[in-house]
Design an enzyme around this catalytic site. Sequence first.
Site, PDB file in Angstrom:
ATOM      1  N   ARG A 339       0.871  -1.166   0.000  1.00 17.38           N
ATOM      2  CA  ARG A 339       0.000   0.000   0.000  1.00 17.38           C
ATOM      3  C   ARG A 339       0.909   1.217   0.000  1.00 17.38           C
ATOM      4  O   ARG A 339       1.803   1.340   0.835  1.00 17.38           O
ATOM      5  CB  ARG A 339      -0.898   0.006   1.232  1.00 17.38           C
ATOM      6  CG  ARG A 339      -1.697   1.313   1.396  1.00 17.38           C
ATOM      7  CD  ARG A 339      -1.515   1.793   2.792  1.00 17.38           C
ATOM      8  NE  ARG A 339      -2.309   2.939   3.157  1.00 17.38           N
ATOM      9  CZ  ARG A 339      -1.820   4.008   3.799  1.00 17.38           C
ATOM     10  NH1 ARG A 339      -0.542   4.083   4.118  1.00 17.38           N
ATOM     11  NH2 ARG A 339      -2.601   5.001   4.137  1.00 17.38           N
ATOM     12  N   ASP A 341       1.676   4.769   0.842  1.00 14.77           N
ATOM     13  CA  ASP A 341       1.278   5.883   1.684  1.00 14.77           C
ATOM     14  C   ASP A 341       1.309   7.172   0.856  1.00 14.77           C
ATOM     15  O   ASP A 341       2.174   7.341  -0.015  1.00 14.77           O
ATOM     16  CB  ASP A 341       2.245   5.964   2.873  1.00 14.77           C
ATOM     17  CG  ASP A 341       1.894   7.055   3.850  1.00 14.77           C
ATOM     18  OD1 ASP A 341       0.752   7.061   4.348  1.00 14.77           O
ATOM     19  OD2 ASP A 341       2.760   7.912   4.128  1.00 14.77           O
ATOM     20  N   GLU A 370      -3.046   5.055  -1.211  1.00 13.81           N
ATOM     21  CA  GLU A 370      -3.814   5.887  -0.284  1.00 13.81           C
ATOM     22  C   GLU A 370      -4.300   7.130  -1.032  1.00 13.81           C
ATOM     23  O   GLU A 370      -3.526   8.043  -1.314  1.00 13.81           O
ATOM     24  CB  GLU A 370      -2.982   6.310   0.919  1.00 13.81           C
ATOM     25  CG  GLU A 370      -3.772   7.168   1.893  1.00 13.81           C
ATOM     26  CD  GLU A 370      -2.925   7.890   2.935  1.00 13.81           C
ATOM     27  OE1 GLU A 370      -3.518   8.440   3.887  1.00 13.81           O
ATOM     28  OE2 GLU A 370      -1.689   7.929   2.786  1.00 13.81           O
ATOM     29  N   ASP A 445      -6.025   6.443  10.563  1.00 19.43           N
ATOM     30  CA  ASP A 445      -6.137   7.892  10.372  1.00 19.43           C
ATOM     31  C   ASP A 445      -7.514   8.441  10.708  1.00 19.43           C
ATOM     32  O   ASP A 445      -7.763   9.637  10.511  1.00 19.43           O
ATOM     33  CB  ASP A 445      -5.810   8.251   8.911  1.00 19.43           C
ATOM     34  CG  ASP A 445      -4.325   8.164   8.608  1.00 19.43           C
ATOM     35  OD1 ASP A 445      -3.524   8.491   9.497  1.00 19.43           O
ATOM     36  OD2 ASP A 445      -3.968   7.766   7.488  1.00 19.43           O
ATOM     37  N   ARG A 514      -5.663   3.931  18.252  1.00 23.01           N
ATOM     38  CA  ARG A 514      -4.543   3.004  18.101  1.00 23.01           C
ATOM     39  C   ARG A 514      -4.246   2.291  19.416  1.00 23.01           C
ATOM     40  O   ARG A 514      -3.091   2.058  19.772  1.00 23.01           O
ATOM     41  CB  ARG A 514      -3.303   3.751  17.609  1.00 23.01           C
ATOM     42  CG  ARG A 514      -3.516   4.470  16.284  1.00 23.01           C
ATOM     43  CD  ARG A 514      -2.332   5.315  15.871  1.00 23.01           C
ATOM     44  NE  ARG A 514      -2.581   6.001  14.594  1.00 23.01           N
ATOM     45  CZ  ARG A 514      -1.717   6.804  13.989  1.00 23.01           C
ATOM     46  NH1 ARG A 514      -0.531   7.034  14.547  1.00 23.01           N
ATOM     47  NH2 ARG A 514      -2.012   7.377  12.846  1.00 23.01           N
TER      48      ARG A 514
END
Length: 615
Positions: A339, A341, A370, A445, A514
């Site tokens: 993925r 970023d 992303e 996020d 988190r």
Amino acid sequence: MRILYNSKELQYKTPFGVLAPEEVCCLHIDLPRELQTRFVQVVMEREDGTVYGEYAFAWAGTEGDYDRFKCDFTLAHRGLYFYWFRVTAKTGTFRLFKQDDDTNMEAGDKWQLSVIPRSFTVPEAFQGAVMYQIFPDRFCKVGECDTTGKLEPFKLRSDWGGAPEYKPNNRGEVLCNDFFGGNFRGIASKLDYLASLGVKVVYLNPIGMAFSNHRYDTADYKRPDPLLGTEADFASLCDQAHRRGMKVILDGVYSHTGCNSVYFDRYNVFHNGAYSRGPASPYYCWYNFRHYPDDYECWWNFSTLPNLKELEPSYLRYLIDDDDSVIAHWLSLGADGFRLDVADELPDEFILRFKTRLRALKPDALLLGEVWEDASNKCAYSQRRRYFTDGELDSVMNYPWRNAIIRFARQQDDGTELARSIMTLAENYPPQVLAALMNSLGTHDTGRILTILIDDFEGDRDFQASVRLTLDQRELALQRLKVAAFLQYTLPGSPCLYYGDEAGMEGCKDPFNRGCFPWGEEKKEFLELFRAMGRLKNSNPALRTAQIRILEAGQGRIAFVRTAPDQTVLCCANHSARPWHHHELMGHPVKRILYAQPSTSKLVLPPHSCAAYEL
């Protein structure tokens, strides 16, 4: 009387959605006979607004009070196009644009049409596969952590489940350097648990050596963070995942590094970085120093995250091209893809080069980006991105549908906006991309979905840290989550479960989203929900395709049909306060009820419930 054209309906445009070069596209438009239309053209423009071509329609007969016109055309070149209609009638010539999926003279937007490479493919194993996102430090810990080589200072905590630190130190710095010790062996120990959720793809937030607990400040691209374990531990994790039919994809952070890294080395830990050695460092050319040493380009002006020059030849060799490049290194250990970023901050040339090398090394590897908006027409830094028209990305994170689902679940939308969002991406994205979209309700996020379904809880961090849902709020959030999760799993794409959401975790934005996974304290009703969703997704081929057709949307309801060659599934969500007697909507007999929440044998949906039927 209205002019009739809808690009999302096959009676007006075939094929649906994107085209390949030289593929014939057929348009139909219906104009009221009272206009006495003499001539119709479709004007195709390039994305810069210049005209690519003008194509004439032919009269194709009448239907009631309408004259029908037809046009066949092809586009030779890949790219993003926008089109509108020019109509000459008895009273004069006018232009025709769209507005809210309807047609409107002299106003509104142009229609969009993408032409993508014929060779564009997405690995089949990722299409419609259930994904699971793990923030490695907070998922599971097995054994003791070897702190040898860990960048200092750091705090290794023994209170698993404690609140993440968020307050600045006496210098006003938020260091994000408290660790709970989640590691590769911990993840490997829970693979059977993930299998019980129907997981086919494990997505790991950054695992490379770094200073911070989020590890987006990479210190060494080729070395796992010591607290996570060794390369052998990672290879073992991948091997055990593969034995269970699972893929493992990694988070690639390639637009910037940490300032405390092998490459930048602001604190002279490694003695060879761009900051510590200046032009004598082999990495100096990777960074843009406006004035050496303290004035350099940073990611969003964070001095701890110096920006990289992604097209610097030596960086491209190190990351992509060398025999032991970063890509080759992790693939050789068992990774199945990446993925990217902040894909919007990576040049198109960089992404395409990355993708080409990735596929050469592992033809069935995935490259996910992303992107927070509609990736088909995204502009970033004044540049139109070519993620799909150049075949750069296999898939993207699907925040547009996340936002639309949440608004529907929170009853801020009656289903109309949700349906529009669904069909906009279905039309704009290549079908193979649509089938592999990363459909998340929560990520590292965003706030935890359970919390967000009640309120965004904006405010300072002290306030966010104190937010806890009341029992009534949790009950309401669970009711809404059942609707949201149903849509997440039944729409095209790969539903991605953020670790702990299936256990009923709460939390506002970073770092409160988190927290540590509450092993042994999982909420049963949440686990049952997501296990049922995983079974529904994995056992029905129609739910793993890109095919979708909206049957009804509005008044708190939405119904859509998913199709595969051997199966048709009707999905209904009733988020209104009234029962939904929808047997007339289907038009076909029901073969069986695949899923109903609450459980029912009747073709009536109670308020705030969902059902999937095989027709």
